[in-house]
Design an enzyme around this catalytic site. Structure first.
Site: not given
Length: 280
Positions: A107-108
């Site tokens: 994820d970011i």
């Protein structure tokens, strides 16, 4: 020999099998001028086109390449982002007649090891839960952690999408409210590491993947840069999931020159990063 179209495209490194299936369903693929349907088969000698562009299948799947990328926080795991955010593909080297497929996602807000390969079958095997490939993360948590909590995390916690657990949890460093642990998972559900800790009332303040199967994050690869794995490491990945070994594709001519230019630009970014850290 005729094979499923999605397998041929995965072997060619054009797309993962699932992505190729979506393309077929969307009518983007033709075989010898006829729109393909899910379940159709083709041979390496057939004329397969994606969005009107011919895919070279004669040598598809004969070779394989793998990159280890040190993903920074702030990049998304998509080829393009509608919001204009940086993606993990922005600085990868170009390939001829194939493309890089990311092995899973981060994820970011998660950094660390992200593998890319030109072999769709290898990517699929490494990601599939049935292969039993583990992932190791370094995680910094904020809150009180005791042995009972660690036991619960290893026994299993019921999350919204089913039972999840760490196969191993080891204290690494830190004191007080902020501690580092290394945890191991056997699958890659969305935000699973964070959700497991949060289920115990503990906040994850940093998360970094340090290992995927038999591949560790190389110590000499700074954040935001990559390294191509050597033949031995590529073979180790194939052996891990029971696939046939394949040779790395040898770069020649202009493709080799472009690859070397990208490597040179990467070294410039590495130097700039070191200077910024030294100036802090």
């Amino acid at each position: 020999m005729n094979e499923r179209i999605q397998k041929l495209l995965a072997d060619a490194g054009i797309a993962s099998r699932r992505e190729a299936e979506r393309w077929i369903a969307d009518g983007r693929i033709t075989v010898n001028g006829v729109k393909a349907q899910l379940g159709d088969r083709a041979s390496r000698e057939d004329m397969v086109r994606v969005d009107g562009r011919t895919v070279k299948l004669a040598e598809a799947g004969r070779t394989r390449r793998v990159l280890a990328y040190n993903k920074p926080v702030g990049e998304v795991c998509t080829r393009t982002d509608p919001d204009g955010r940086a993606t993990v593909f922005d600085h990868l080297p170009h390939t001829r007649g194939e493309r890089w497929i990311n092995v899973g996602r981060l994820d970011i807000n998660t950094s660390g090891l992200l593998l890319f390969t030109t072999d769709g079958e290898l990517a699929n095997k490494l990601m599939h839960p049935s292969s039993g490939v583990d992932r190791e993360y370094a995680v910094r948590v904020r809150g009180d952690v005791d042995e009972a909590m660690i036991a619960r995390l290893k026994e299993g916690v019921l999350l919204d999408d089913g039972l999840a657990r760490f196969t191993d949890v080891q204290f690494f460093d830190g004191e007080g409210q902020n501690k580092w642990f290394h945890v191991v998972l056997m699958e890659g559900k969305n935000r699973e590491v964070r959700r497991l800790w949060e289920s115990q009332g503990v906040e994850v303040s940093r998360l970094k993947r340090v290992r995927y199967g038999c591949i560790f994050m190389p110590a000499n690869v700074p954040v935001g840069t990559w390294v191509e794995l050597q033949q031995r490491e590529v073979n180790d990945l194939a052996d891990l999931v029971g696939l046939e070994r394949k040779v790395r594709r040898r770069l020649v001519g202009k493709e080799k020159e472009r690859f070397q230019r990208v490597q040179k630009r990467q070294k410039v970014r590495q130097t700039a990063q070191r200077r910024r850290r030294a100036a802090r």
